[in-house]
Design a protein around this motif. Structure first.
Motif, short mmCIF file in Angstrom:
data_model
loop_
_atom_site.label_atom_id
_atom_site.label_comp_id
_atom_site.label_asym_id
_atom_site.label_seq_id
_atom_site.Cartn_x
_atom_site.Cartn_y
_atom_site.Cartn_z
N ASP A 167 0.73 5.28 -5.77
CA ASP A 167 0.56 4.85 -4.57
C ASP A 167 -0.10 3.05 -5.13
N VAL A 168 0.48 2.79 -6.29
CA VAL A 168 0.02 1.38 -6.60
C VAL A 168 0.41 0.35 -5.60
N ASP A 169 1.44 0.56 -4.72
CA ASP A 169 1.72 -0.59 -3.82
C ASP A 169 0.72 -0.56 -2.61
N SER A 227 -5.76 -4.42 -1.54
CA SER A 227 -6.61 -5.40 -2.07
C SER A 227 -6.28 -6.82 -1.57
N TYR A 228 -5.01 -6.97 -1.15
CA TYR A 228 -5.01 -8.32 -0.19
C TYR A 228 -5.84 -8.38 0.82
N TYR A 229 -5.92 -7.20 1.75
CA TYR A 229 -6.67 -7.33 2.96
C TYR A 229 -8.13 -7.42 2.59
N ALA A 230 -8.46 -6.92 1.52
CA ALA A 230 -9.93 -6.99 0.90
C ALA A 230 -10.42 -8.32 0.56
N THR A 236 8.41 -3.54 -9.32
CA THR A 236 9.50 -3.53 -8.20
C THR A 236 8.91 -2.85 -6.76
N LYS A 237 8.10 -1.95 -6.99
CA LYS A 237 7.39 -1.22 -6.04
C LYS A 237 6.30 -1.73 -5.22
N VAL A 238 5.69 -2.56 -5.88
CA VAL A 238 4.47 -3.43 -5.38
C VAL A 238 5.18 -4.76 -4.60
N HIS A 239 6.04 -5.61 -5.57
CA HIS A 239 6.60 -6.42 -4.93
C HIS A 239 7.53 -6.25 -3.54
N SER A 240 8.07 -5.10 -3.44
CA SER A 240 8.73 -4.86 -2.18
C SER A 240 7.74 -4.48 -1.21
N PHE A 241 6.82 -3.91 -1.35
CA PHE A 241 5.93 -3.48 -0.39
C PHE A 241 5.04 -4.59 0.32
N LEU A 242 4.79 -5.42 -0.67
CA LEU A 242 3.95 -6.80 -0.17
C LEU A 242 4.97 -7.38 0.77
N LYS A 243 6.18 -7.40 0.28
CA LYS A 243 7.11 -8.04 1.27
C LYS A 243 7.40 -7.59 2.47
N GLU A 244 7.51 -6.32 2.38
CA GLU A 244 7.80 -5.55 3.83
C GLU A 244 6.28 -5.50 4.60
#
Length: 493
Positions: free
Chosen positions: A320-322, A328-331, A365-373
């Motif tokens: 669940d690293v995404d 972390s962004y919202y923190a 890829t997982k993190v990059h995609s979820f941050l975009k979504e």
């Protein structure tokens, strides 16, 4: 474009004998005519002025059997046929599947010369692990737009939140990972910091405190706050531009850290406010953080202490690293640093390395995609580590979605680490890189080590600029998320 502070100088090995790929043998038939000295452009043969006899061949400079196709091959030129060439059987013992002997040799050459090797007998851009980056290739187009190399930028910004904090831009998409005082020697730490200043990038303290010799490089240091809180003080948080919370390490997630008592010398103990000779443990996890709200309190705490600093969050790569990245962004974090399972030095247990954390190429890829979504990708810097060995690995990681990469082992190999895996044994590294023993730590000087690192970064920069030119791009930022420029060799046509 490289910073004006970067100067390339030839910086040879500090050892009389490396582990060469080939062995050049001079027989008793040699009459010391000096033909080989005059012929070889690589400096394999030397004769001191005023001396009649040539010195023993410097094997590691030899380019091997491909030289037989040239008109300067010493073996063919020797009038007495006194020279012969063979593979060095010791070479097969160097390295492993991830860090092959060719990759280690290629890194040494880059650290010595500042440029990628021109030899065709070395495969130094990929390893032989059978997976990960070793299975990916950059897919260059046949006729890219023409771009002059002087127009290409490798700069990346680290603060994308526009929140009034420092607008930090680094000149290369690479910076040095955390290696604490105690796990590595002081010359290693200082040379990493000095190189970071030369390249307008960063190095990280690790969790062992902030030695005074790093103070001249404050603007290029990251203070790490890890679970053991060793050496963390208000002034070390306030003096830097980036503060990193380390929650976990990709090589050993869930295991914390352990510095053996033998490495806790008097100076290490003083820095960590501990007792000499006593083993030190970094617990897992932060016992003050069990929710995203607790995480935000951590970030708010350091932001209050240092109103200008950026905050980086280092995590390993669980499934669940995404979610962790978005949280972390919202923190309030500026940088999410994800550390995959391929990293770690000899100090990480073999049972953990590569067997717990997700491989970094999947996690990026997982993190990059979820941050975009989630619509926050443009406001978060994504840095990847854990098995980044070469400039090609950096380019592949950026194609997968990272903004840049953080390296550790590659820097140690530039200082002539041979990957023996004894970082944590006894007095530590026999080559003085990962040791706090005063005798071993003095095996090399800061000036030599800094130049080797500067040369390595320059060689990587040359390779990255070449890659961008072959894609017809003017900025490394154009490469982010371009998975269409990668191919998997098992599935390509």
């Amino acid at each position: 474009m490289k910073p004006s502070t970067v100067q390339i100088k030839n910086t040879p090995s500090r050892f009389k004998h490396q582990v060469p790929k080939y062995k050049v043998t001079r027989s008793d038939a040699c009459i010391n005519c000096g033909t080989c000295v005059a012929t070889c452009p690589y400096g394999v043969h030397e004769r001191v002025e005023g001396h009649n006899r040539a010195k023993p061949p410097i094997d590691y400079k030899c380019i091997g059997f491909e030289c037989r196709n040239s008109d300067f091959c010493c073996i063919d030129k020797c009038p007495r046929q006194a020279l012969s060439l063979s593979l060095n059987p010791m070479y097969a013992t160097l390295g492993d599947y991830r860090w092959t002997a060719d990759m280690i040799t290629g890194t040494w050459i880059m650290a010595e010369t500042g440029y990628p090797p021109q030899r065709k007998d070395l495969e130094y851009n990929t390893g032989n692990s059978g997976g990960g980056f070793d299975k990916l290739r950059l897919k260059f187009v046949a006729h890219p737009p023409r771009v002059d190399k002087s127009e290409i930028s490798t700069e990346i910004p680290l603060n994308r939140r526009n929140d009034g904090r420092a607008d930090i831009v680094i000149s290369t998409p690479v910076y040095g990972g955390g290696m604490s005082f105690g796990s590595v020697s002081l010359p290693t730490m200082v040379s990493k910091a000095h190189n970071a200043a030369i390249w307008n990038t960063f190095s990280c303290t690790g969790e062992g405190g902030y030695p005074e010799m790093l103070i001249p490089y404050d603007d290029h240091m990251i203070t790490q706050v890890a679970t053991g809180l060793f050496g963390v003080r208000e002034e070390t948080v306030q003096r830097v531009k980036i503060i990193e919370f380390k929650y976990a390490q990709g090589a050993k997630p869930g295991l914390g850290g352990h510095l053996l008592g033998e490495k806790v010398t008097e100076s290490v103990a003083r820095m960590r406010e501990a007792v000499k000779g006593t083993s030190l443990f970094s617990p897992f996890p932060f016992h003050s953080v069990y929710s995203i709200e607790d995480h935000k309190k951590h970030i708010d705490w350091v932001k209050e202490m240092n109103p200008k600093a950026l905050v980086s969050v280092k995590v390993s790569t669980p499934s669940d690293v995404d979610m962790v990245a978005v949280g972390s962004y919202y923190a309030g974090a500026h940088i999410i640093h994800i550390d995959g399972g391929y990293g770690g030095t000899g100090a990480a247990p073999d049972i953990a390395k590569k067997h717990i954390a997700m491989p970094i190429e999947y996690a990026i890829t997982k993190v990059h995609s979820f941050l975009k979504e989630e619509g926050v990708r443009e406001h978060m810097t994504l840095m990847a580590s854990g098995g980044i060995r070469t400039a090609h690995d950096v380019a592949k990681a950026i194609c997968l979605g990272a903004d840049g990469c953080i390296i550790g082992t590659a820097e140690l190999v530039a200082l002539e680490c041979v990957r023996c895996g004894n970082c944590e044994s006894g007095r530590g590294c026999a080559r003085g890189i990962a040791s706090t023993d005063s005798e071993l730590s003095d095996l090399f000087g800061e000036e030599w080590a800094t130049q080797r690192l500067t040369n390595l970064y320059h060689a990587w920069n040359v390779q990255l600029v070449d890659i961008l030119q072959r894609f017809g791009m003017r900025s490394i930022r154009e490469l982010v998320g371009r998975t269409d420029l990668l191919e998997h060799i098992d599935y390509s046509n």
